[in-house]
Motif scaffolding. Structure first.
Motif, mmCIF file in Angstrom:
data_model
loop_
_atom_site.group_PDB
_atom_site.id
_atom_site.type_symbol
_atom_site.label_atom_id
_atom_site.label_comp_id
_atom_site.label_asym_id
_atom_site.label_seq_id
_atom_site.Cartn_x
_atom_site.Cartn_y
_atom_site.Cartn_z
ATOM 1 N N PRO A 283 0.861 -1.142 -0.077
ATOM 2 C CA PRO A 283 -0.203 0.001 0.046
ATOM 3 C C PRO A 283 0.776 1.245 0.037
ATOM 4 C CG PRO A 283 -0.077 -1.027 2.209
ATOM 5 C CD PRO A 283 0.685 -2.004 1.159
ATOM 6 N N GLN A 284 0.103 2.331 -0.084
ATOM 7 C CA GLN A 284 0.692 3.485 -0.328
ATOM 8 C C GLN A 284 1.272 4.155 1.178
ATOM 9 O OE1 GLN A 284 -1.774 6.638 -2.155
ATOM 10 N NE2 GLN A 284 -2.106 5.252 -3.870
ATOM 11 N N ASP A 285 1.919 4.975 1.237
ATOM 12 C CA ASP A 285 2.890 5.449 2.402
ATOM 13 C C ASP A 285 1.771 6.013 3.372
ATOM 14 O OD1 ASP A 285 5.182 4.706 1.648
ATOM 15 O OD2 ASP A 285 5.970 6.726 0.880
ATOM 16 N N GLU A 286 0.677 6.889 2.861
ATOM 17 C CA GLU A 286 -0.380 7.379 3.680
ATOM 18 C C GLU A 286 -1.158 6.305 4.344
ATOM 19 O OE1 GLU A 286 0.223 7.855 0.662
ATOM 20 O OE2 GLU A 286 0.714 9.999 0.252
ATOM 21 N N ILE A 287 -1.417 4.878 3.691
ATOM 22 C CA ILE A 287 -2.347 3.919 4.248
ATOM 23 C C ILE A 287 -1.251 3.429 5.208
ATOM 24 C CG2 ILE A 287 -3.111 1.765 3.891
ATOM 25 C CD1 ILE A 287 -3.908 2.609 1.007
ATOM 26 N N GLN A 288 0.010 3.261 5.026
ATOM 27 C CA GLN A 288 0.899 2.508 5.958
ATOM 28 C C GLN A 288 0.981 3.496 7.265
ATOM 29 O OE1 GLN A 288 4.496 0.718 4.569
ATOM 30 N NE2 GLN A 288 3.563 0.646 2.543
ATOM 31 N N GLU A 289 1.115 4.479 7.219
ATOM 32 C CA GLU A 289 1.080 5.628 8.233
ATOM 33 C C GLU A 289 -0.199 5.645 9.242
ATOM 34 O OE1 GLU A 289 1.890 9.497 6.542
ATOM 35 O OE2 GLU A 289 3.979 8.978 6.092
ATOM 36 N N ALA A 290 -1.319 5.408 8.239
ATOM 37 C CA ALA A 290 -2.611 5.393 9.182
ATOM 38 C C ALA A 290 -2.710 4.144 10.014
ATOM 39 C CB ALA A 290 -3.540 5.531 8.171
ATOM 40 N N LEU A 291 -2.199 2.988 9.419
ATOM 41 C CA LEU A 291 -2.295 1.737 10.092
ATOM 42 C C LEU A 291 -1.321 1.593 11.249
ATOM 43 C CD1 LEU A 291 -2.342 -0.865 7.048
ATOM 44 C CD2 LEU A 291 -4.155 -0.177 8.697
ATOM 45 N N ALA A 292 -0.255 2.411 11.039
ATOM 46 C CA ALA A 292 0.729 2.428 12.061
ATOM 47 C C ALA A 292 0.245 3.401 13.192
ATOM 48 C CB ALA A 292 2.224 3.141 11.714
ATOM 49 N N MET A 293 -0.467 4.453 12.905
ATOM 50 C CA MET A 293 -1.117 5.195 14.009
ATOM 51 C C MET A 293 -2.127 4.341 14.825
ATOM 52 S SD MET A 293 -3.234 8.672 13.519
ATOM 53 C CE MET A 293 -1.929 9.284 12.610
ATOM 54 N N ALA A 294 -2.801 3.592 13.878
ATOM 55 C CA ALA A 294 -3.871 2.708 14.398
ATOM 56 C C ALA A 294 -3.391 1.721 15.551
ATOM 57 C CB ALA A 294 -4.941 1.929 13.564
ATOM 58 N N ASN A 295 -2.167 1.026 15.031
ATOM 59 C CA ASN A 295 -1.547 0.264 16.206
ATOM 60 C C ASN A 295 -0.772 0.998 17.468
ATOM 61 O OD1 ASN A 295 -1.775 -2.383 15.170
ATOM 62 N ND2 ASN A 295 -0.101 -2.093 13.626
ATOM 63 N N GLU A 296 -0.640 2.105 16.869
ATOM 64 C CA GLU A 296 0.177 2.959 18.262
ATOM 65 C C GLU A 296 -0.982 3.504 19.249
ATOM 66 O OE1 GLU A 296 2.619 7.052 18.898
ATOM 67 O OE2 GLU A 296 2.386 6.354 16.774
ATOM 68 N N VAL A 297 -2.084 3.885 19.111
ATOM 69 C CA VAL A 297 -3.108 4.279 19.827
ATOM 70 C C VAL A 297 -4.031 3.004 20.297
ATOM 71 C CG1 VAL A 297 -3.351 6.579 18.639
ATOM 72 C CG2 VAL A 297 -4.828 4.739 17.822
ATOM 73 N N GLY A 298 -3.771 1.973 19.682
ATOM 74 C CA GLY A 298 -4.570 0.805 20.199
ATOM 75 C C GLY A 298 -5.730 0.540 19.892
ATOM 76 N N CYS A 299 -6.189 0.863 18.332
ATOM 77 C CA CYS A 299 -7.786 0.486 18.193
ATOM 78 C C CYS A 299 -8.168 -0.820 18.412
ATOM 79 C CB CYS A 299 -7.526 0.887 16.684
ATOM 80 S SG CYS A 299 -7.717 2.714 16.294
ATOM 81 N N GLN A 300 -9.358 -0.978 18.974
ATOM 82 C CA GLN A 300 -9.652 -2.451 19.217
ATOM 83 C C GLN A 300 -10.496 -3.009 18.116
ATOM 84 O OE1 GLN A 300 -10.674 0.345 21.059
ATOM 85 N NE2 GLN A 300 -9.665 0.241 23.013
ATOM 86 N N MET A 301 -10.688 -2.410 17.129
ATOM 87 C CA MET A 301 -11.701 -2.859 15.899
ATOM 88 C C MET A 301 -11.254 -2.540 14.397
ATOM 89 S SD MET A 301 -15.904 -3.128 15.431
ATOM 90 C CE MET A 301 -16.108 -4.081 16.721
ATOM 91 N N TYR A 302 -11.318 -3.216 13.695
ATOM 92 C CA TYR A 302 -11.106 -2.715 12.187
ATOM 93 C C TYR A 302 -12.357 -3.056 11.235
ATOM 94 C CZ TYR A 302 -6.033 -2.526 13.178
ATOM 95 O OH TYR A 302 -4.830 -2.302 13.575
ATOM 96 N N ILE A 303 -13.011 -2.378 10.588
ATOM 97 C CA ILE A 303 -14.177 -2.450 10.041
ATOM 98 C C ILE A 303 -13.743 -2.343 8.467
ATOM 99 C CG2 ILE A 303 -16.499 -1.735 9.059
ATOM 100 C CD1 ILE A 303 -16.742 -0.407 12.047
ATOM 101 N N ILE A 304 -13.562 -3.504 7.771
ATOM 102 C CA ILE A 304 -13.223 -3.476 6.419
ATOM 103 C C ILE A 304 -14.288 -3.964 5.499
ATOM 104 C CG2 ILE A 304 -11.151 -4.488 4.825
ATOM 105 C CD1 ILE A 304 -9.624 -5.270 7.238
ATOM 106 N N LEU A 305 -14.633 -2.734 4.744
ATOM 107 C CA LEU A 305 -15.552 -2.834 3.708
ATOM 108 C C LEU A 305 -15.183 -2.422 2.449
ATOM 109 C CD1 LEU A 305 -18.579 -1.265 5.743
ATOM 110 C CD2 LEU A 305 -17.914 -3.481 5.665
ATOM 111 N N LEU A 306 -14.640 -3.674 1.657
ATOM 112 C CA LEU A 306 -14.131 -3.425 0.477
ATOM 113 C C LEU A 306 -14.900 -4.468 -0.570
ATOM 114 C CD1 LEU A 306 -10.332 -3.443 1.173
ATOM 115 C CD2 LEU A 306 -11.745 -1.625 0.626
#
Length: 695
Positions: free
Chosen positions: A51-74
Motif C-alpha cells: 500500500p501507499q505510504d499514507e495507508i501505512q502511516e494510518a495503520l501504524a497510527m492505529a497500532n500506536e493508539v491501540g484501536c480495538q476494531m477494524y471495519i473493512i468494507l471492500l
C-alpha cells in the motif's frame, strides 16, 4: 451492531468508493463523543499488498493508539485478501482485535487458511435478498453473520460457522459476536516442536528395544514442559511433542538457501507446529519470525573456558595477600624504615650536642674555675676541688661513648642497616640489641605488634592455600578471555550478530573471531583441548561439562580394564577441567514460542504469569538441574588436599631468585675488587687493603 461499538475507544475503518456512503456525517455524529475513528479510503486501483505510504502511516497510527476494531468494507475481495496478507506479514494489523469484513468466497481460498488461524475474532457479513415482498415496499434484505471455526482445526475445507442473522434492525438470537474463543480450546490437539536444551527441555529414552528410534520412543521433561502441562490444563487442550530433523545439530535452526529455515524455527515459520519449546531468546531476530510469550526466566549467557592455561603455583608465596594488601605492607615497611632512621639520626644529633657541651664546660672549668657552673651541673661535687670536679665531669660525659650506652643507635643510624633491621622485624627476627632512646623503643614495640598481626595473617592464609587443592587458573571476565587468545564460538547467526553489532568494545572485539558451532559435544571437546571457549547459558554448560566428565571417566575405566587400549596420544591422560566464567556476557530473557500473531498468546501469557508468581517455575528449574548435579564427577585432586611439589614451587622460585641475586652481587664484588680496588695506587697486596703513605 452499532450498539456494540460503544464499548470501543478507537475503530479503524477501511472502505472504498462503493461503501463510503455508509460512513456519512450522521454515522460519525452518533459516536463522536466516545469513539475515535481512523478512516482509510482505498481506490479501486490500489495494490494493498504494497500500500501507499499514507495507508501505512494510518495503520501504524492505529497500532500506536491501540484501536480495538477494524471495519473493512471492500467490494473487491482480492484487494481485501492482499490487504490482510500485508498487514499480517508486517504486523501492521493487530490480529488479536476484532474484525468486521464483507463476505467474499476469495477470502476462504486454501492459501489463506493460515490467516483464519490467527485472525479469529472476525465477523463476515453476507447479504441476502428478502424472501418476501411487502405491499408497496422494496425487498427487505437480511444479513448472515458468520465467523471462522476456531478452535476447531481447518483441514481440507474451511467451513464457516454461523453466528446470527440480522434482519429489520435486530438480531435473531442475540449471540455474542465476539465471544472470547481462547478460554476453552475444547480439547484440541496442538503440535509442539522442541529439542533437548537444558533447562527448558530434556529427553529420556523410554523404549530401549526399538532399533529405529522415533519421537514416540522419547519422553520429554524440563521446566518448559511443566509450564506446557499446566497451561494445557488451564486452556483445555492436548499436545503432541516432536523433534524436527537433525535436532541435535540444527538446535533452534538457521536460515538456509533461498530464505529457508531449519530446526524449530523452520517448523514455526511454515506453521507445522503451534508452540515451540527450547529456551528461545527474547530477541528481535526471533520475534520477527514468531511470537514469544512473556519471559518466564532470565538466563546468564556466558562462556565455558579451559582451566589452568597457565600455572600460577610459582606465585604461592604472594597469593595470601591481594595486590592492595601487598602495596600497604610495602608502604608501611618504607615509612617505618624512614621513621626509624630519622629518629636514630635525631638521637645521634643529641649525643653530638652533649659532647660539644661537655667540651665547652670542661674548658670553662680549667680556664675560669667557676664554682657556680660546677655546682649547677653536678651538685654532688660541691665539696670537691677543681681537679676532682673536672675528672668527675669528664667521666659523666665520656661514659656513653666509653660504656656504649648509645651503641644501640647503630642499628638504625645507617640507611641500609635501618632497612635491613626493619625488614627483619617484619619477619619476626629478633634485633641483636634493644635500641637506645625511648622514642625508638616505643616505636619498636608498636612496630612489633604490627608485624605480629601481619605475619599471623600471612601464615594463616598461606596455610589455607597449601591445604587447599592446587590453585585454579580460570578466565572470569571478557577482558581475560580476549587476552587468552582463545577462539570463541556458539550456535547460529543470532549469537554472532549479537557480538558483532554490540556497542560494548570488549564484546565487539570477541565478535570479530566468533565462530558458528552447531555441535555442542564437538565444541566442548575443543574447549577441553584448551583451544576454544563455547558460548551458551550456564544451565546448558553445566550439563555439557558433566556429560564430558562422565564420558571421560567411562573411557578411563575402559582403558584400565583393557591393557591394549590407548588414547590418542598413546597414554591415558587426565582430562582438562572446564570452567564457566563468573561474569555474564548478558542476562537473557527466555520464553516459549508461539506462531506468529497467535491468538492464544494473551491467554498463554496470563497463565505463565500465574505460575511465575506462584514460584513454580523456580522449582521446575531446580528439578531439571537436580539430575545433572547428582551425577557430577569430581577429580581426586579436587576432593583431597595433599601437598605436592607443584604447590611448593613458589618457595623454590624464591630460593632460586635468592641464589641468582647472590651470585650476581658476588660476581659484581669480584669484578669491583679486581678492576677497581686492586688498581688503586695505595693498594697493598699483602694486607689486601688500601694503605695511605705517611708524608
Amino acid at each position: 451492531m452499532i450498539k456494540n461499538l460503544h464499548a470501543h475507544k478507537c475503530v479503524t475503518i477501511i472502505n472504498d468508493d462503493l461503501h463510503s456512503w455508509i460512513f456519512d456525517q450522521q454515522w460519525f455524529q452518533n459516536f463522536k463523543a466516545f469513539i475515535s475513528f481512523i478512516t482509510i479510503f482505498v481506490e479501486e486501483y490500489d495494490d494493498l499488498l504494497s500500500p501507499q505510504d499514507e495507508i501505512q502511516e494510518a495503520l501504524a497510527m492505529a497500532n500506536e493508539v491501540g484501536c480495538q476494531m477494524y471495519i473493512i468494507l471492500l467490494a473487491n475481495g482480492l484487494q481485501c485478501t492482499r490487504f490482510l496478507r500485508f498487514g499480517e506479514r508486517y504486523r501492521m494489523l493487530d490480529t488479536r482485535v476484532k474484525f468486521i469484513l464483507l463476505y467474499d468466497s476469495r477470502l476462504f481460498d486454501k492459501d489463506l487458511y493460515y490467516l483464519w488461524k490467527r485472525i479469529v475474532n472476525v465477523v463476515f457479513i453476507r447479504e441476502y435478498e428478502g424472501l418476501y415482498k411487502d405491499v408497496g415496499k422494496k425487498n427487505n434484505p437480511w444479513f448472515e453473520l458468520i465467523t471462522v471455526p476456531f478452535p476447531s482445526p481447518i483441514n481440507a475445507v474451511l467451513v464457516p460457522k454461523r453466528l446470527d442473522i440480522y434482519s429489520r434492525g435486530k438480531f435473531r438470537k442475540g449471540t455474542d459476536l465476539f465471544r472470547e474463543k481462547t478460554i476453552d480450546l475444547k480439547n484440541q490437539t496442538l503440535k509442539i516442536v522442541t529439542f533437548s536444551h537444558t533447562p527448558g527441555t530434556r529427553k529420556n529414552l523410554v523404549n530401549f528395544d526399538s532399533s529405529n528410534l522415533t519421537n514416540d520412543d522419547y519422553d520429554f521433561f524440563g521446566a518448559e514442559v511443566e509450564i506446557l502441562k499446566t497451561v494445557s490444563k488451564a486452556m483445555n487442550f492436548r499436545y503432541e511433542i516432536y523433534e524436527p530433523e537433525n535436532a541435535d545439530i540444527e538446535l533452534w535452526g538457521r536460515k538456509g538457501i533461498e530464505t529457508k529455515y531449519s530446526g524449530i524455527i523452520g517448523e514455526m515459520v511454515y506453521t507445522h507446529a503451534d508452540i515451540a519449546l527450547g529456551d528461545l531468546y527474547y530477541i528481535p531476530p526471533i520475534l520477527n519470525l514468531m511470537d514469544l510469550s512473556i519471559p518466564y526466566n532470565t538466563e546468564c549467557l556466558t562462556f565455558v573456558t579451559p582451566e589452568a592455561l597457565t600455572d600460577n603455583s610459582w606465585k604461592t608465596l604472594i597469593l595470601p595477600f591481594s595486590s592492595f594488601m601487598w602495596l600497604g605492607v610495602l608502604l608501611c615497611l618504607a615509612l617505618s624504615a624512614v621513621s626509624f632512621y630519622w629518629i636514630s639520626r635525631f638521637h645521634c644529633n643529641v649525643k653530638y650536642l652533649k659532647e660539644k657541651h661537655y667540651k665547652e664546660q670542661t674548658e670553662s672549668i680549667h680556664v675560669k674555675k667557676k664554682r657556680v657552673i660546677t655546682l649547677t651541673m653536678f651538685p654532688e661535687v660541691k665539696h670537691m676541688d677543681d681537679d676532682t670536679k673536672y675528672i668527675k665531669m669528664k667521666e659523666q660525659y665520656s661514659k656513653p661513648v666509653e660504656e656504649g650506652q648509645h651503641i644501640g643507635l647503630y642499628l638504625f643510624s645507617e640507611p641500609f642497616n635501618c632497612l635491613l633491621y626493619t625488614y627483619s622485624m617484619l619477619l619476626l627476627v629478633s634485633l641483636p640489641k634493644l635500641p637506645s632512646g625511648w622514642s625508638l623503643r616505643i616505636l619498636t614495640g608498636w612496630y612489633w605488634l604490627y608485624s605480629l598481626l601481619v605475619v599471623v595473617a600471612y601464615r594463616s592464609s598461606l596455610t589455607a592455600i597449601l591445604a587447599r587443592p592446587v590453585p585454579r587458573v580460570t578466565i572470569d571476565t571478557l577482558q581475560e578471555l580476549i587476552e587468552s587468545k582463545l577462539a570463541t564460538g556458539g550456535w547460529g547467526e543470532i549469537n554472532r550478530e549479537f557480538f558483532q553489532t554490540a556497542l560494548d568494545p570488549t564484546i565487539h572485539e570477541i565478535g570479530k573471531t566468533f565462530e558458528i558451532v552447531n555441535s555442542s559435544e564437538e565444541a566442548i571437546d575443543r574447549v577441553a583441548d584448551g583451544k576454544f571457549a563455547f558460548y551458551e547459558n550456564t544451565y546448558f554448560l553445566k550439563e555439557a561439562i558433566v556429560k564430558r566428565q562422565v564420558r571421560f571417566q567411562a573411557n578411563r575405566l575402559q582403558s584400565n580394564s583393557t591393557k591394549n587400549t590407548k588414547t590418542k596420544n598413546n597414554i591415558v591422560r587426565e582430562d582438562r577441567s572446564l570452567h564457566i566464567m563468573d561474569d555474564c556476557v548478558i542476562n537473557m530473557p527466555v520464553s516459549i514460542g508461539l506462531q506468529k500473531n497467535s491468538p492464544i498468546k494473551p491467554r498463554f501469557d496470563k497463565h505463565i504469569r500465574t505460575v511465575l508468581e506462584a514460584g513454580l517455575i523456580k522449582k521446575w528449574l531446580d528439578d531439571a538441574m537436580q539430575q545433572i548435579l547428582n551425577v557430577e564427577v569430581q577429580t581426586v585432586e579436587e576432593t583431597m588436599a595433599i601437598m605436592s611439589m607443584r604447590k611448593f614451587s613458589g618457595a623454590l622460585v624464591v630460593l632460586i631468585i635468592g641464589y641468582v641475586l647472590s651470585l650476581l652481587i658476588f660476581t659484581s664484588e669480584l669484578l669491583y675488587f679486581n678492576f677497581v680496588f686492586k688498581r688503586n695506587p695505595n693498594y697493598n697486596k699483602y694486607s689486601r687493603s688500601i694503605v695511605k703513605k705517611s708524608e
